[in-house]
Design an enzyme around this catalytic site. Structure first.
Site, PDB file in Angstrom:
ATOM      1  N   LYS A  96       1.737 141.364  64.870  1.00 62.43           N
ATOM      2  CA  LYS A  96       3.086 140.873  64.604  1.00 62.43           C
ATOM      3  C   LYS A  96       3.176 139.441  65.103  1.00 62.43           C
ATOM      4  CE  LYS A  96       7.916 141.564  65.676  1.00 62.43           C
ATOM      5  NZ  LYS A  96       8.934 142.506  66.132  1.00 62.43           N
ATOM      6  N   LYS A 124       2.615 141.986  60.075  1.00 66.82           N
ATOM      7  CA  LYS A 124       3.989 141.541  59.875  1.00 66.82           C
ATOM      8  C   LYS A 124       4.138 140.088  60.271  1.00 66.82           C
ATOM      9  CE  LYS A 124       8.500 142.244  61.834  1.00 66.82           C
ATOM     10  NZ  LYS A 124       9.250 142.815  62.921  1.00 66.82           N
TER      11      LYS A 124
HETATM   12  C1  PBG Z   1      12.317 143.923  66.720  1.00 64.80           C
HETATM   13  C2  PBG Z   1      11.969 143.697  65.290  1.00 64.80           C
HETATM   14  C3  PBG Z   1      12.100 142.529  64.536  1.00 64.80           C
HETATM   15  C4  PBG Z   1      11.751 142.867  63.247  1.00 64.80           C
HETATM   16  C5  PBG Z   1      11.384 144.211  63.241  1.00 64.80           C
HETATM   17  N1  PBG Z   1      11.503 144.696  64.528  1.00 64.80           N
HETATM   18  C6  PBG Z   1      12.603 141.189  64.905  1.00 64.80           C
HETATM   19  C7  PBG Z   1      11.926 140.367  65.883  1.00 64.80           C
HETATM   20  O1  PBG Z   1      10.812 140.640  66.329  1.00 64.80           O
HETATM   21  O2  PBG Z   1      12.564 139.389  66.263  1.00 64.80           O
HETATM   22  C8  PBG Z   1      11.798 141.924  62.076  1.00 64.80           C
HETATM   23  C9  PBG Z   1      12.021 142.562  60.761  1.00 64.80           C
HETATM   24  C10 PBG Z   1      12.500 141.652  59.685  1.00 64.80           C
HETATM   25  O3  PBG Z   1      12.616 140.415  59.824  1.00 64.80           O
HETATM   26  O4  PBG Z   1      12.794 142.181  58.610  1.00 64.80           O
HETATM   27  N2  PBG Z   1      11.271 143.695  67.611  1.00 64.80           N
HETATM   28 ZN    ZN Z   2      12.040 143.460  69.718  1.00 59.35          ZN
END
Ligand code: PBG
Ligand code: ZN
Length: 324
Positions: free
Chosen positions: A195, A248
């Site tokens: 991520k 992601k």
């Molecule tokens: C929370 C989380 C996020 C997303 C999924 N889980 C946001 C982040 O890490 O700030 C992003 C999903 C999206 O943008 O559709 N940790």
């Molecule tokens: Zn988070």
């Protein structure tokens, strides 16, 4: 033998021929729809930056889950937005928290629908970070027990799969131990393993009210230029007991996804995130691109690169277009 003997265009001549030689097919089985759940009843609030996306209260969420199931979509992933936030994210593992009630209600109302739950603290902390904060530092190890407790509370509520998205080191093992220690050895972990600290999460943070109050997430989410490190993260999460891995965002990281597909034999998920969806919708609203075609193209590209599961806000729209 080459031109004019060889002519690749021959097999593109008709739609039937194109269908016959098509290498990748998106199917409804590949789709997972993210859903936001808020407190209250009868709530269905539009998320301005994501046309077609709403925040539902638990009662309205169950109706939505039925529609999702009727469209042939096998799974949803839930994000809870609590009424109150505090430093340790107490709402995240509250047995009667908003997401726990949502999980239970969906499993009661639509038992066949697979329920994934996002495991993180950022929607529940007043500072908006994904872990426990000390000064301006997000501390790893004290966060692990909060994440494990959160995942366990989701399993108790009935979640089929828990999906940690926090990017703390060691969270998969901490969660696996907590689940196994309480009789949930059959609950799967889908790890957001690769991520990245991405600009594409903007609309999500608006929907989930989870933007960090200070600083950013770069000390825990990955640095976008790194690919080898993503493979290392994925390998580590597998060794800690992850059942499936996620990359992601999706489109900017298809190289990472393709390499993970070659490297690992577990199911792979890719998250076509909020900003990716919002860009398509925004351009389509101005008449600059054909939104439906752009969405289909994005999702089939993600599958072509190697994803088994695609988390996308466009799941309902695409499922409605796909043949059963
Ligand atoms: C929370 C989380 C996020 C997303 C999924 N889980 C946001 C982040 O890490 O700030 C992003 C999903 C999206 O943008 O559709 N940790
Ligand atoms: Zn988070």
């Amino acid at each position: 033998m080459s031109f004019p003997t060889v002519r690749p265009r021959r097999l593109r001549r008709t739609e039937t021929l194109r269908r016959m030689v098509r290498e990748t097919r998106l199917s409804r089985e590949n789709l997972v729809l993210p859903l936001f759940v808020v407190e209250g009843s009868g709530v269905r609030e539009a998320v301005a930056s994501m046309p077609g996306v709403f925040r539902y209260s638990v009662d309205a969420l169950v109706d939505e889950a039925k529609r999702v199931h009727d469209l042939g979509i096998p799974a949803v992933i839930l994000f809870g937005i609590p009424a109150k936030k505090d430093a340790r994210g107490s709402g995240a593992d509250a047995p009667d928290g908003v997401v726990q009630r949502a999980i239970a209600a969906i499993k009661r109302g639509v038992p066949e629908l697979c329920v994934l739950s996002d495991v993180c603290l950022c929607e529940y902390t007043d500072h908006g970070h994904c872990g426990i904060v000390d000064g301006d530092e997000v501390r790893n190890d004290p966060t692990l027990e909060r994440l494990a407790s959160t995942a366990l509370s989701h399993a108790r509520a009935g979640a089929d799969v828990v999906a940690p998205s926090d990017m703390m080191d060691g969270r998969v093992l901490a969660i696996r131990r907590a689940l196994d220690g309480s009789g949930f050895e059959d609950i799967s972990i889908l790890s957001y393993a690769a991520k990245y600290a991405s600009a594409y999460y903007g609309p999500f943070r608006e929907a989930a009210e989870s933007a960090p109050a200070f600083g950013d997430r770069r000390s825990y989410q990955m640095d976008p230029p790194n690919r080898r490190e993503a493979l290392r993260e994925m390998r580590l999460d597998l060794s800690e007991g992850a059942d499936a891995l996620m990359v992601k965002p999706a489109l900017p990281y298809l190289d990472v996804l393709a390499e993970a597909r070659r490297e690992f034999d577990v199911p792979l998920a890719a998250y076509h995130v909020s900003g990716e969806y919002a860009m398509i919708q925004a351009a389509a609203a101005r008449g600059w691109i054909d939104g439906a075609r752009a969405l289909d193209e994005a999702l089939v590209s993600i599958k072509r690169a190697g994803a088994d599961l695609i988390l996308t806000y466009g799941a309902k729209e695409v499922a409605a277009r796909l043949a059963p």
